[in-house]
Design a protein around this motif. Structure first.
Motif, PDB file in Angstrom:
ATOM      1  N   GLN A   1       0.832  -1.195   0.000  1.00 32.40           N
ATOM      2  CA  GLN A   1       0.000   0.000   0.000  1.00 32.40           C
ATOM      3  C   GLN A   1       0.869   1.249   0.000  1.00 32.40           C
ATOM      4  O   GLN A   1       1.935   1.285   0.595  1.00 32.40           O
ATOM      5  CB  GLN A   1      -0.901   0.021   1.246  1.00 32.40           C
ATOM      6  CG  GLN A   1      -1.974  -1.053   1.240  1.00 32.40           C
ATOM      7  CD  GLN A   1      -3.032  -0.817   0.190  1.00 32.40           C
ATOM      8  OE1 GLN A   1      -3.357   0.315  -0.112  1.00 32.40           O
ATOM      9  NE2 GLN A   1      -3.543  -1.885  -0.386  1.00 32.40           N
ATOM     10  N   VAL A   2       0.397   2.265  -0.677  1.00 29.87           N
ATOM     11  CA  VAL A   2       1.075   3.557  -0.723  1.00 29.87           C
ATOM     12  C   VAL A   2       0.148   4.586  -0.103  1.00 29.87           C
ATOM     13  O   VAL A   2      -1.028   4.680  -0.469  1.00 29.87           O
ATOM     14  CB  VAL A   2       1.409   3.959  -2.176  1.00 29.87           C
ATOM     15  CG1 VAL A   2       2.012   5.357  -2.207  1.00 29.87           C
ATOM     16  CG2 VAL A   2       2.347   2.936  -2.808  1.00 29.87           C
ATOM     17  N   ALA A  97      -1.752  11.372  -7.070  1.00 27.52           N
ATOM     18  CA  ALA A  97      -2.132   9.994  -7.337  1.00 27.52           C
ATOM     19  C   ALA A  97      -0.921   9.198  -7.803  1.00 27.52           C
ATOM     20  O   ALA A  97       0.006   9.755  -8.386  1.00 27.52           O
ATOM     21  CB  ALA A  97      -3.228   9.951  -8.400  1.00 27.52           C
ATOM     22  N   ALA A  98      -0.965   7.904  -7.554  1.00 33.87           N
ATOM     23  CA  ALA A  98       0.148   7.023  -7.923  1.00 33.87           C
ATOM     24  C   ALA A  98      -0.389   5.778  -8.608  1.00 33.87           C
ATOM     25  O   ALA A  98      -1.431   5.235  -8.216  1.00 33.87           O
ATOM     26  CB  ALA A  98       0.955   6.636  -6.688  1.00 33.87           C
ATOM     27  N   SER A  99       0.361   5.346  -9.619  1.00 34.29           N
ATOM     28  CA  SER A  99       0.007   4.121 -10.339  1.00 34.29           C
ATOM     29  C   SER A  99       1.213   3.207 -10.405  1.00 34.29           C
ATOM     30  O   SER A  99       2.319   3.649 -10.731  1.00 34.29           O
ATOM     31  CB  SER A  99      -0.456   4.455 -11.754  1.00 34.29           C
ATOM     32  OG  SER A  99      -0.603   3.270 -12.500  1.00 34.29           O
ATOM     33  N   SER A 100       0.987   1.938 -10.143  1.00 34.71           N
ATOM     34  CA  SER A 100       2.076   0.964 -10.230  1.00 34.71           C
ATOM     35  C   SER A 100       2.374   0.576 -11.678  1.00 34.71           C
ATOM     36  O   SER A 100       3.362  -0.105 -11.952  1.00 34.71           O
ATOM     37  CB  SER A 100       1.739  -0.284  -9.418  1.00 34.71           C
ATOM     38  OG  SER A 100       0.554  -0.884  -9.913  1.00 34.71           O
ATOM     39  N   TYR A 115      -3.705   4.739  -6.095  1.00 34.46           N
ATOM     40  CA  TYR A 115      -3.539   5.377  -4.792  1.00 34.46           C
ATOM     41  C   TYR A 115      -3.754   6.880  -4.906  1.00 34.46           C
ATOM     42  O   TYR A 115      -3.291   7.507  -5.867  1.00 34.46           O
ATOM     43  CB  TYR A 115      -2.136   5.093  -4.236  1.00 34.46           C
ATOM     44  CG  TYR A 115      -1.810   3.620  -4.162  1.00 34.46           C
ATOM     45  CD1 TYR A 115      -0.987   3.020  -5.109  1.00 34.46           C
ATOM     46  CD2 TYR A 115      -2.364   2.819  -3.159  1.00 34.46           C
ATOM     47  CE1 TYR A 115      -0.703   1.661  -5.055  1.00 34.46           C
ATOM     48  CE2 TYR A 115      -2.086   1.463  -3.101  1.00 34.46           C
ATOM     49  CZ  TYR A 115      -1.257   0.895  -4.051  1.00 34.46           C
ATOM     50  OH  TYR A 115      -0.990  -0.449  -3.992  1.00 34.46           O
ATOM     51  N   TRP A 116      -4.426   7.422  -3.901  1.00 32.33           N
ATOM     52  CA  TRP A 116      -4.799   8.830  -3.909  1.00 32.33           C
ATOM     53  C   TRP A 116      -4.537   9.475  -2.563  1.00 32.33           C
ATOM     54  O   TRP A 116      -4.687   8.833  -1.506  1.00 32.33           O
ATOM     55  CB  TRP A 116      -6.287   8.975  -4.241  1.00 32.33           C
ATOM     56  CG  TRP A 116      -6.614   8.584  -5.646  1.00 32.33           C
ATOM     57  CD1 TRP A 116      -6.860   7.330  -6.124  1.00 32.33           C
ATOM     58  CD2 TRP A 116      -6.706   9.467  -6.771  1.00 32.33           C
ATOM     59  NE1 TRP A 116      -7.095   7.374  -7.477  1.00 32.33           N
ATOM     60  CE2 TRP A 116      -7.016   8.673  -7.900  1.00 32.33           C
ATOM     61  CE3 TRP A 116      -6.568  10.846  -6.924  1.00 32.33           C
ATOM     62  CZ2 TRP A 116      -7.178   9.217  -9.173  1.00 32.33           C
ATOM     63  CZ3 TRP A 116      -6.734  11.379  -8.186  1.00 32.33           C
ATOM     64  CH2 TRP A 116      -7.035  10.572  -9.305  1.00 32.33           C
ATOM     65  N   GLY A 117      -4.146  10.758  -2.602  1.00 29.07           N
ATOM     66  CA  GLY A 117      -4.097  11.543  -1.393  1.00 29.07           C
ATOM     67  C   GLY A 117      -5.477  12.033  -1.015  1.00 29.07           C
ATOM     68  O   GLY A 117      -6.446  11.824  -1.755  1.00 29.07           O
TER      69      GLY A 117
END
Length: 126
Positions: A1-2, A97-100, A115-117
């Motif tokens: 998880q991020v 936001a983050a994407s793997s 993943y989102w802030g």
């Protein structure tokens, strides 16, 4: 998880500047595609800027080109959005936001990011 946490938002006059930061924890984001989105009241969330995992391919929505600059510091597990020449229409809640997925060019679709802030308010007064 991020986990992602934005900071640096606030109130600024038109023509001013702000620098948003997105601090990541849980995992290193060096291999993640990262992006900034924003959502104004009554509007859908829209892509603002993205940067590939290698930092070789920043991408911007047309309305911010030449004014905003996205960057990342993998050693600090942090992403930035430098916003210059701000306009009242830039007023919104900004999300990182983050994407793997290692997109060659960062996807503009919100569904492409896992993943989102929590978001941070940016208000530009005229």
């Amino acid at each position: 998880q991020v986990q992602l946490v934005e900071s640096g938002g606030g109130l600024v006059q038109a023509g001013g500047s702000l620098r948003l930061s997105c601090a990541a924890s849980g995992r290193t984001i060096s291999s993640y595609t990262m992006g900034w989105f924003r959502q104004a009241p009554g509007k859908e969330r829209e892509f603002v800027a993205g940067i590939s995992w290698s930092s070789s391919t920043p991408y911007y929505v047309d309305s911010v080109k030449g004014r905003f600059s996205i960057s990342r510091d993998n050693a600090k597990n942090t992403m930035f959005l430098q916003m210059n020449s701000l306009k009242p229409e830039d007023t919104a809640v900004y999300y990182c936001a983050a994407s793997s997925v290692r997109y060659y060019r960062p996807t503009m679709s919100a569904s492409g990011y896992e993943y989102w802030g929590q978001g941070i308010q940016v208000t530009v007064s005229s």
